[in-house]
Design a protein around this motif. Sequence first.
Motif, PDB file in Angstrom:
ATOM      1  N   GLU A   1      20.926  61.484   5.587  1.00  0.00           N
ATOM      2  CA  GLU A   1      20.869  61.059   6.985  1.00  0.00           C
ATOM      3  C   GLU A   1      21.253  59.586   7.125  1.00  0.00           C
ATOM      4  OE1 GLU A   1      18.762  62.583   9.991  1.00  0.00           O
ATOM      5  OE2 GLU A   1      20.057  64.163   9.183  1.00  0.00           O
ATOM      6  N   LYS A   2      21.002  58.832   6.066  1.00  0.00           N
ATOM      7  CA  LYS A   2      21.104  57.363   6.190  1.00  0.00           C
ATOM      8  C   LYS A   2      22.469  56.802   5.840  1.00  0.00           C
ATOM      9  CE  LYS A   2      16.413  57.126   4.439  1.00  0.00           C
ATOM     10  NZ  LYS A   2      15.885  56.934   3.088  1.00  0.00           N
ATOM     11  N   ILE A   3      23.253  57.558   5.062  1.00  0.00           N
ATOM     12  CA  ILE A   3      24.464  56.941   4.504  1.00  0.00           C
ATOM     13  C   ILE A   3      25.466  56.488   5.555  1.00  0.00           C
ATOM     14  CG2 ILE A   3      24.334  58.035   2.213  1.00  0.00           C
ATOM     15  CD1 ILE A   3      26.400  60.063   3.205  1.00  0.00           C
TER      16      ILE A   3
ATOM     17  N   LEU B   1      31.019  53.842   5.393  1.00  0.00           N
ATOM     18  CA  LEU B   1      30.818  55.125   6.083  1.00  0.00           C
ATOM     19  C   LEU B   1      30.533  54.936   7.571  1.00  0.00           C
ATOM     20  CD1 LEU B   1      28.870  57.268   3.461  1.00  0.00           C
ATOM     21  CD2 LEU B   1      31.241  57.505   4.186  1.00  0.00           C
ATOM     22  N   ALA B   2      29.869  53.818   7.913  1.00  0.00           N
ATOM     23  CA  ALA B   2      29.622  53.540   9.334  1.00  0.00           C
ATOM     24  C   ALA B   2      30.957  53.351  10.053  1.00  0.00           C
ATOM     25  CB  ALA B   2      28.747  52.309   9.488  1.00  0.00           C
ATOM     26  N   LEU B   3      31.849  52.633   9.384  1.00  0.00           N
ATOM     27  CA  LEU B   3      33.186  52.401   9.929  1.00  0.00           C
ATOM     28  C   LEU B   3      33.937  53.734  10.070  1.00  0.00           C
ATOM     29  CD1 LEU B   3      35.479  50.242  10.555  1.00  0.00           C
ATOM     30  CD2 LEU B   3      36.139  50.537   8.175  1.00  0.00           C
ATOM     31  N   ILE B   4      33.916  54.518   8.983  1.00  0.00           N
ATOM     32  CA  ILE B   4      34.601  55.806   8.974  1.00  0.00           C
ATOM     33  C   ILE B   4      34.132  56.679  10.131  1.00  0.00           C
ATOM     34  CG2 ILE B   4      34.713  58.013   7.758  1.00  0.00           C
ATOM     35  CD1 ILE B   4      34.660  56.514   5.160  1.00  0.00           C
ATOM     36  N   ARG B   5      32.827  56.751  10.268  1.00  0.00           N
ATOM     37  CA  ARG B   5      32.273  57.619  11.301  1.00  0.00           C
ATOM     38  C   ARG B   5      32.718  57.166  12.699  1.00  0.00           C
ATOM     39  NH1 ARG B   5      26.229  59.760  11.216  1.00  0.00           N
ATOM     40  NH2 ARG B   5      26.201  60.873  13.164  1.00  0.00           N
TER      41      ARG B   5
ATOM     42  N   VAL C   1      23.152  53.892  19.903  1.00  0.00           N
ATOM     43  CA  VAL C   1      22.484  52.874  19.092  1.00  0.00           C
ATOM     44  C   VAL C   1      23.425  52.396  17.989  1.00  0.00           C
ATOM     45  CG1 VAL C   1      20.627  52.453  17.436  1.00  0.00           C
ATOM     46  CG2 VAL C   1      20.143  53.661  19.568  1.00  0.00           C
ATOM     47  N   ARG C   2      24.123  53.378  17.360  1.00  0.00           N
ATOM     48  CA  ARG C   2      25.049  53.024  16.289  1.00  0.00           C
ATOM     49  C   ARG C   2      26.146  52.101  16.827  1.00  0.00           C
ATOM     50  NH1 ARG C   2      27.669  57.451  15.035  1.00  0.00           N
ATOM     51  NH2 ARG C   2      25.689  58.532  14.925  1.00  0.00           N
ATOM     52  N   LYS C   3      26.676  52.473  18.013  1.00  0.00           N
ATOM     53  CA  LYS C   3      27.741  51.678  18.617  1.00  0.00           C
ATOM     54  C   LYS C   3      27.276  50.251  18.889  1.00  0.00           C
ATOM     55  CE  LYS C   3      31.429  53.823  21.205  1.00  0.00           C
ATOM     56  NZ  LYS C   3      31.706  54.602  22.409  1.00  0.00           N
ATOM     57  N   GLU C   4      26.075  50.126  19.449  1.00  0.00           N
ATOM     58  CA  GLU C   4      25.524  48.803  19.750  1.00  0.00           C
ATOM     59  C   GLU C   4      25.370  47.992  18.475  1.00  0.00           C
ATOM     60  OE1 GLU C   4      22.906  48.051  22.916  1.00  0.00           O
ATOM     61  OE2 GLU C   4      24.946  48.469  23.586  1.00  0.00           O
ATOM     62  N   LYS C   5      24.780  48.651  17.467  1.00  0.00           N
ATOM     63  CA  LYS C   5      24.566  47.991  16.175  1.00  0.00           C
ATOM     64  C   LYS C   5      25.906  47.493  15.651  1.00  0.00           C
ATOM     65  CE  LYS C   5      20.799  49.825  13.289  1.00  0.00           C
ATOM     66  NZ  LYS C   5      20.579  50.838  12.235  1.00  0.00           N
ATOM     67  N   LEU C   6      26.916  48.398  15.717  1.00  0.00           N
ATOM     68  CA  LEU C   6      28.228  48.056  15.190  1.00  0.00           C
ATOM     69  C   LEU C   6      28.843  46.897  15.964  1.00  0.00           C
ATOM     70  CD1 LEU C   6      29.779  51.571  14.529  1.00  0.00           C
ATOM     71  CD2 LEU C   6      29.029  49.920  12.842  1.00  0.00           C
ATOM     72  N   ALA C   7      28.623  46.899  17.286  1.00  0.00           N
ATOM     73  CA  ALA C   7      29.205  45.834  18.099  1.00  0.00           C
ATOM     74  C   ALA C   7      28.596  44.491  17.710  1.00  0.00           C
ATOM     75  CB  ALA C   7      28.984  46.115  19.578  1.00  0.00           C
TER      76      ALA C   7
END
Length: 267
Positions: free
Chosen positions: A207-209, A225-229, A39-45
């Motif tokens: 959990e959200k950061i 942080l989304a990028l970092i992760r 889900v994170r990957k899709e969101k990021l894309a």
Amino acid sequence: VEIEERKQVEEKLKEYSERLEEMVEERTQELKEAHEALVRKEKLAVLGQWSSSIGHELRNPLGAIKNACYFLNMKMKTIEDEAVKDNIRIMNQEINTAGEIISDLSDFARIKLPVRREADINQLVTETLSRAEIPENITASTDFAVDMAPVSVDPVQIGQVFLNLIDNAVQAMGAGGALKISTRIKDEATEAIFADEGCGIPTNNLEKIFEPLFTTKTKGIGLGLALIRTLVEGHGGRIEVESEEGKGSTFTVRFVEKTHSSQRNLS
Ligand SMILES: Nc1ncnc2c1ncn2[C@@H]1O[C@H](COP(=O)(O)OP(=O)(O)O)[C@@H](O)[C@H]1O
Ligand SMILES: [Mg+2]
């Protein structure tokens, strides 16, 4: 004798069912994590595509405003109105901030596969620290492990990871404080640890950061942080956080060498 046997079988069954529950729980957790990562990957894309087109569209009007500002500034040279001059200064400042946000957006849109080479993590920390803007009320110090082998990473991406962590730490220590960056080997993995004495993170935000667009800052966009992760996980590594409100936060980046993880998978 039969009763004995039956008892034994029952014991075994009980044991097995307990183990089964454990296994199901483990698998469920794994599945949940895999799903979240997806889900994170899709969101990021999606976000990546959006941010690159928005960034692109905003550059032109921002450029026009910047030119207009420059023109006004020239015209105002002869006028002695401090308030007007102040306002032009503010406009200039905010144009620069907007420019930085646009750069963040396009950085974000361009996440690529890591181009790895053998790198010295300690040196990477030192280099990044020299690029970072550390205000005078913050002391940054390093404590490096000396026995570290080179790690196979993309130095540009990991530099971005470190810089984002340093920026966040600095922003969390508005009133000043110490940022301690250390490295170590733990369970065969190389770790880089960023510990600050900032505002800390409330437990229910932990959990959200790492979610894209989560921010508690008025001028933040919540992509760091989304990028970092994404970058760290793209390296097969992990990022973890520990924090206490009012005391500070510690972010740990763990690099797991490929050979180690495959050895573990085999056993
Ligand atoms: N070192 C830190 N100390 C306290 N809070 C932090 C720290 N790093 C991150 N955070 C929290 O996580 C949020 C998300 O961080 P980030 O993804 O970098 O976005 P941004 O910096 O744009 O807000 C921040 O708004 C802040 O609430
Ligand atoms: Mg940030």
